[in-house]
Scaffold this motif. Sequence first.
Motif, PDB file in Angstrom:
ATOM      1  N   MET A   1      -7.777  -4.106   0.284  1.00 47.83           N
ATOM      2  CA  MET A   1      -6.563  -4.005   0.874  1.00 47.83           C
ATOM      3  C   MET A   1      -6.587  -2.386   1.197  1.00 47.83           C
ATOM      4  O   MET A   1      -5.621  -2.068   1.767  1.00 47.83           O
ATOM      5  CB  MET A   1      -5.770  -4.612   0.345  1.00 47.83           C
ATOM      6  CG  MET A   1      -5.776  -5.978   0.340  1.00 47.83           C
ATOM      7  SD  MET A   1      -4.844  -7.427  -0.065  1.00 47.83           S
ATOM      8  CE  MET A   1      -3.226  -6.582   0.429  1.00 47.83           C
ATOM      9  N   ALA A   2      -6.194  -1.607   0.016  1.00 49.86           N
ATOM     10  CA  ALA A   2      -6.285  -0.060  -0.376  1.00 49.86           C
ATOM     11  C   ALA A   2      -6.501   0.408   0.855  1.00 49.86           C
ATOM     12  O   ALA A   2      -6.106   1.550   1.400  1.00 49.86           O
ATOM     13  CB  ALA A   2      -6.435   0.448  -1.888  1.00 49.86           C
ATOM     14  N   GLU A   3      -7.874   0.592   1.022  1.00 47.69           N
ATOM     15  CA  GLU A   3      -8.467   1.022   2.162  1.00 47.69           C
ATOM     16  C   GLU A   3      -8.056   0.591   3.701  1.00 47.69           C
ATOM     17  O   GLU A   3      -9.149   1.189   4.536  1.00 47.69           O
ATOM     18  CB  GLU A   3      -9.557   0.820   2.080  1.00 47.69           C
ATOM     19  CG  GLU A   3     -10.528   1.998   0.737  1.00 47.69           C
ATOM     20  CD  GLU A   3     -11.922   1.792   0.532  1.00 47.69           C
ATOM     21  OE1 GLU A   3     -12.247   1.345   1.333  1.00 47.69           O
ATOM     22  OE2 GLU A   3     -12.181   2.552  -0.316  1.00 47.69           O
ATOM     23  N   GLY A   4      -6.843  -0.104   3.865  1.00 44.86           N
ATOM     24  CA  GLY A   4      -6.650  -0.789   5.185  1.00 44.86           C
ATOM     25  C   GLY A   4      -7.816  -1.679   6.194  1.00 44.86           C
ATOM     26  O   GLY A   4      -7.344  -2.006   6.731  1.00 44.86           O
ATOM     27  N   MET A   5      -8.325  -2.275   4.961  1.00 40.87           N
ATOM     28  CA  MET A   5      -9.760  -3.573   6.112  1.00 40.87           C
ATOM     29  C   MET A   5      -9.022  -4.757   5.534  1.00 40.87           C
ATOM     30  O   MET A   5      -9.427  -5.488   6.104  1.00 40.87           O
ATOM     31  CB  MET A   5     -11.159  -3.246   4.957  1.00 40.87           C
ATOM     32  CG  MET A   5     -11.670  -1.562   5.334  1.00 40.87           C
ATOM     33  SD  MET A   5     -12.031  -1.261   7.164  1.00 40.87           S
ATOM     34  CE  MET A   5     -13.015  -2.672   7.706  1.00 40.87           C
ATOM     35  N   ALA A   6      -7.990  -4.612   4.859  1.00 38.92           N
ATOM     36  CA  ALA A   6      -7.888  -5.893   5.053  1.00 38.92           C
ATOM     37  C   ALA A   6      -5.940  -6.356   4.282  1.00 38.92           C
ATOM     38  O   ALA A   6      -5.788  -5.417   4.540  1.00 38.92           O
ATOM     39  CB  ALA A   6      -8.678  -6.776   3.143  1.00 38.92           C
ATOM     40  N   TYR A   7      -5.778  -7.877   5.073  1.00 40.99           N
ATOM     41  CA  TYR A   7      -3.656  -7.471   5.075  1.00 40.99           C
ATOM     42  C   TYR A   7      -3.736  -8.670   4.212  1.00 40.99           C
ATOM     43  O   TYR A   7      -4.475  -9.678   4.158  1.00 40.99           O
ATOM     44  CB  TYR A   7      -3.943  -7.599   6.487  1.00 40.99           C
ATOM     45  CG  TYR A   7      -3.792  -8.324   7.376  1.00 40.99           C
ATOM     46  CD1 TYR A   7      -3.284  -8.940   7.201  1.00 40.99           C
ATOM     47  CD2 TYR A   7      -5.175  -7.852   8.089  1.00 40.99           C
ATOM     48  CE1 TYR A   7      -4.230 -10.573   8.745  1.00 40.99           C
ATOM     49  CE2 TYR A   7      -5.664  -9.178   8.991  1.00 40.99           C
ATOM     50  CZ  TYR A   7      -5.124 -10.315   9.572  1.00 40.99           C
ATOM     51  OH  TYR A   7      -5.733 -11.195  10.405  1.00 40.99           O
ATOM     52  N   GLU A   8      -2.290  -8.978   4.032  1.00 37.79           N
ATOM     53  CA  GLU A   8      -2.209 -10.139   2.981  1.00 37.79           C
ATOM     54  C   GLU A   8      -1.243 -11.099   4.244  1.00 37.79           C
ATOM     55  O   GLU A   8       0.293 -10.245   4.658  1.00 37.79           O
ATOM     56  CB  GLU A   8      -1.167 -10.028   2.056  1.00 37.79           C
ATOM     57  CG  GLU A   8      -1.024 -11.176   0.618  1.00 37.79           C
ATOM     58  CD  GLU A   8       0.490 -11.446   1.484  1.00 37.79           C
ATOM     59  OE1 GLU A   8       0.950 -12.645   0.836  1.00 37.79           O
ATOM     60  OE2 GLU A   8       0.955 -10.402   1.283  1.00 37.79           O
ATOM     61  N   VAL A   9      -1.168 -12.460   4.291  1.00 35.36           N
ATOM     62  CA  VAL A   9      -0.196 -13.095   4.411  1.00 35.36           C
ATOM     63  C   VAL A   9      -0.298 -14.249   3.749  1.00 35.36           C
ATOM     64  O   VAL A   9      -0.701 -14.891   4.222  1.00 35.36           O
ATOM     65  CB  VAL A   9      -0.578 -12.901   6.510  1.00 35.36           C
ATOM     66  CG1 VAL A   9       0.504 -13.863   7.586  1.00 35.36           C
ATOM     67  CG2 VAL A   9      -1.011 -11.738   7.717  1.00 35.36           C
ATOM     68  N   ASN A  10       1.543 -14.971   3.656  1.00 31.28           N
ATOM     69  CA  ASN A  10       1.926 -15.763   2.804  1.00 31.28           C
ATOM     70  C   ASN A  10       0.960 -16.447   1.985  1.00 31.28           C
ATOM     71  O   ASN A  10       0.465 -17.126   2.062  1.00 31.28           O
ATOM     72  CB  ASN A  10       2.040 -16.744   4.098  1.00 31.28           C
ATOM     73  CG  ASN A  10       2.533 -17.218   4.460  1.00 31.28           C
ATOM     74  OD1 ASN A  10       3.568 -15.667   4.595  1.00 31.28           O
ATOM     75  ND2 ASN A  10       2.659 -17.078   5.931  1.00 31.28           N
ATOM     76  N   GLY A  11      -0.147 -15.277   1.003  1.00 30.10           N
ATOM     77  CA  GLY A  11      -0.478 -15.720  -0.389  1.00 30.10           C
ATOM     78  C   GLY A  11      -2.108 -15.595   0.541  1.00 30.10           C
ATOM     79  O   GLY A  11      -3.040 -15.481  -0.302  1.00 30.10           O
ATOM     80  N   ASN A  12      -1.616 -15.853   1.751  1.00 31.75           N
ATOM     81  CA  ASN A  12      -3.583 -15.706   2.036  1.00 31.75           C
ATOM     82  C   ASN A  12      -3.920 -14.264   2.313  1.00 31.75           C
ATOM     83  O   ASN A  12      -3.336 -13.326   2.703  1.00 31.75           O
ATOM     84  CB  ASN A  12      -3.705 -16.182   3.044  1.00 31.75           C
ATOM     85  CG  ASN A  12      -3.583 -17.452   2.880  1.00 31.75           C
ATOM     86  OD1 ASN A  12      -4.324 -17.850   2.002  1.00 31.75           O
ATOM     87  ND2 ASN A  12      -3.238 -18.177   4.180  1.00 31.75           N
TER      88      ASN A  12
END
Length: 468
Positions: free
Chosen positions: A129-140
């Motif tokens: 997430m810190a490297e912009g490769m992942a994102y969070e939506v509603n706990g997922n």
Amino acid sequence: MQSVYNTYSLEKEIFSPIEPGKVRMYLCGPTVYNYIHIGNARSSVAFDTIRKYLEWRGYDVNFVSNFTDLGDKVIAQGEKEGLTEEEVADKYADAFLEDVAALNVEAATSRPRATQYMEEMVHFVEKLMAEGMAYEVNGNVYFRTNQFKNYAVLSHQNMDELKKNAAGRLDGDDQEEKENPTDFALWKKEVRENVTSWPSPWGPGRPGWHLECSVMNDVLLGETIDIHAGGIDLVFPHHTNELAQSESYHGKTFVNYWLHNGFVNINDEKMSKSLGNFVTIHDLLQDPSIDPQGLRYFLAKTQYRRPVAYSRARLDQAQQELTKIYRTMRALAKKAGNTGEVSADLSEQVHLLEERFIGAMDDDFGVENALTVVFEALTLANRSLEAGEPAAGLQLIENHLQNWLHIFGIDHFEEDHQLSDEVKRLLERRAQARKEKDFALSDELRDALKENGVAVKDGRDGQTIEWL
């Protein structure tokens, strides 16, 4: 020169481990919610055969194979059986270990469980997430597949093909919250009562299936490994997603050689519960007429990338081949020893056979050609026995055969005294022939039984048998 077929390149490549003399190897293990089917066992046996060969060739193999001990399948089985998730996982992990041990599969160097690595999994996701490769939506939390260069390289499809071919996999309740349909879950929120969850910065949940293997690889084998193995059905999405998240995490190659085994077909049809041809190893091993070592031999005798065609008739045929191996190995054991000398001619013959065995196995673990060499060595053994070869010569042949057969998981040569369907049929026909005083047919059937490793004798109480 040893070569392996790499699913990544679709070519045979020279095998060169990261560290000389050592191999880091990971095999995707089962989700432990039920007894393993014959397809699972085929994967275990195929890569155990490969591991045993690598070890025989002098490699120190660090072999890791996991248990997925969480998820919806484990939860559902627990509800069905009235067990907790942990109890389900323990029950079927133990059953798996018992079943593969019966097939003479060597214990893994490490057999990790996903639930043992939650802290490491959360950290893995945080970094992505810190490297912009992942994102969070509603706990997922989802992985951005379009941010990873060559996401589809392992499956050899373009993104449009992946979306089309994976339509069934991509349908789900979370599609509306994803940025891209091919994005996959790294972390799933869990709000159900009485379902195990773990704390995270995004709320209680559990890891995505693909994340588990990446993290256990990372912790137990390192940033880059030599061999990652599994069934061909795991290429997409499981191994595709493992590769994307691991290489995004470390910024370097995740796996040097991807190896995948072929399917098992049942009676020439794809195995499926809906077709009623679903075969578990647990059930097969409960059958007293099946020699576990014969089942192992049946699964090991087909090159790992090729499909295995299972039927009881083919299993019995494999057992007949194994019976011939037993017979010769027992005869060698009785007469082999240290007395006498090994002739130069015999020594040369054995040396040439070993060169051919190595050549076959070095060519992407070509077990069929290697077994051809084994049976030629058995023929040489029988000729040498008949010719009265000195004990030392017989010992030379026996030692090589034991080493080669060990690679195929054949380590003992005593019959389990279980009659195959073919032997039962021959005995019944012979009893009927003698009842009808058809002694010519009776003698013919006696010879057929001998070919199956069974000697038959006639007495006042009818025919009796003993194993040759």
